[in-house]
Design a protein around this motif. Structure first.
Motif, PDB file in Angstrom:
ATOM      1  N   LYS A 167      30.842  45.348  37.964  1.00  0.00           N
ATOM      2  CA  LYS A 167      30.001  44.326  37.332  1.00  0.00           C
ATOM      3  C   LYS A 167      30.768  43.379  36.407  1.00  0.00           C
ATOM      4  N   SER A 168      31.941  43.763  35.940  1.00  0.00           N
ATOM      5  CA  SER A 168      32.707  42.881  35.053  1.00  0.00           C
ATOM      6  C   SER A 168      33.486  41.802  35.806  1.00  0.00           C
ATOM      7  N   TYR A 169      33.604  41.924  37.116  1.00  0.00           N
ATOM      8  CA  TYR A 169      34.439  41.002  37.902  1.00  0.00           C
ATOM      9  C   TYR A 169      34.080  39.538  37.632  1.00  0.00           C
ATOM     10  N   SER A 170      32.811  39.192  37.756  1.00  0.00           N
ATOM     11  CA  SER A 170      32.411  37.784  37.573  1.00  0.00           C
ATOM     12  C   SER A 170      32.607  37.334  36.122  1.00  0.00           C
ATOM     13  N   PHE A 171      32.460  38.259  35.161  1.00  0.00           N
ATOM     14  CA  PHE A 171      32.714  37.939  33.759  1.00  0.00           C
ATOM     15  C   PHE A 171      34.158  37.481  33.581  1.00  0.00           C
ATOM     16  N   TRP A 172      35.106  38.222  34.170  1.00  0.00           N
ATOM     17  CA  TRP A 172      36.523  37.880  34.011  1.00  0.00           C
ATOM     18  C   TRP A 172      36.842  36.542  34.664  1.00  0.00           C
ATOM     19  N   ILE A 173      36.234  36.263  35.811  1.00  0.00           N
ATOM     20  CA  ILE A 173      36.432  34.964  36.464  1.00  0.00           C
ATOM     21  C   ILE A 173      35.911  33.853  35.543  1.00  0.00           C
ATOM     22  N   LYS A 174      34.713  34.025  34.978  1.00  0.00           N
ATOM     23  CA  LYS A 174      34.136  33.019  34.066  1.00  0.00           C
ATOM     24  C   LYS A 174      35.007  32.814  32.829  1.00  0.00           C
ATOM     25  N   MET A 175      35.706  33.857  32.408  1.00  0.00           N
ATOM     26  CA  MET A 175      36.566  33.775  31.226  1.00  0.00           C
ATOM     27  C   MET A 175      37.929  33.161  31.545  1.00  0.00           C
ATOM     28  N   GLY A 176      38.154  32.748  32.802  1.00  0.00           N
ATOM     29  CA  GLY A 176      39.392  32.068  33.165  1.00  0.00           C
ATOM     30  C   GLY A 176      40.500  32.968  33.674  1.00  0.00           C
ATOM     31  N   TYR A 177      40.185  34.230  33.956  1.00  0.00           N
ATOM     32  CA  TYR A 177      41.190  35.153  34.491  1.00  0.00           C
ATOM     33  C   TYR A 177      41.276  34.979  36.000  1.00  0.00           C
TER      34      TYR A 177
END
Length: 167
Positions: free
Chosen positions: A132-142
């Motif tokens: 579930k954190s995958y999209s969070f990291w993408i949104k954060m620029g990772y």
């Protein structure tokens, strides 16, 4: 929100936060079961604690909101980067911006220590579903920098996904 170095007195709140951040059912196929990690057991975490905020070579920081711990991060400093080894936001505080603020604090902290990037990992299940954190990291620029198979991943059916961000 504020962030500070954790103390041994914070251990019970850190463990409670970890346990409220995800369920055993959610973890199935993405991580080892709850209960075999130092993050899930106050006794183990207290036993591994070293002054001032070190556990097995990792520095621990807590995120506070109205003097209550709402999240934490375990970080490792390498020569030119900071590895975000583990980060959780307590269940009832997820989706309220605390994760974003904690990550921004970590990135600024890494810069202040002369680091050029932040690295971290998440997982995907055997059916290619990302944690579930995958999209969070993408949104954060990772960005995804690779994948890794570990003995735990093979045993519990997940593949590690590596992320990095130049800061």
């Amino acid at each position: 929100m504020s962030v500070r170095a954790a103390t041994k007195d914070d251990v019970d709140q850190i463990v409670n936060c970890n346990l409220s951040a995800k369920t055993q059912k959610e973890l199935k196929g993405f991580a080892p079961p709850i209960g075999i990690s130092k993050y899930h057991d106050s006794r183990l975490l207290k036993g591994a604690w070293r002054y001032p905020n070190i556990v097995e070579g990792e520095e621990i920081y807590v995120c506070l909101h109205t003097d209550k711990i709402v999240g934490y991060a375990f970080v490792i400093f390498d020569q030119d980067y900071l590895e975000l080894d583990n980060m959780d936001i307590c269940g009832k505080f997820q989706g309220k911006g605390f994760g974003k603020e904690l990550v921004e604090w970590i990135e600024n902290f890494a810069r202040s220590r002369g680091k050029s990037r932040v690295t971290l990992g998440t997982t995907r299940s055997s059916d290619d579903t990302p944690w579930k954190s995958y999209s969070f990291w993408i949104k954060m620029g990772y960005r995804v920098s690779g994948e890794i198979r570990t003995s735990a991943g093979i045993r519990y059916g997940f593949t590690g996904i590596r992320f990095e961000k130049l800061i």
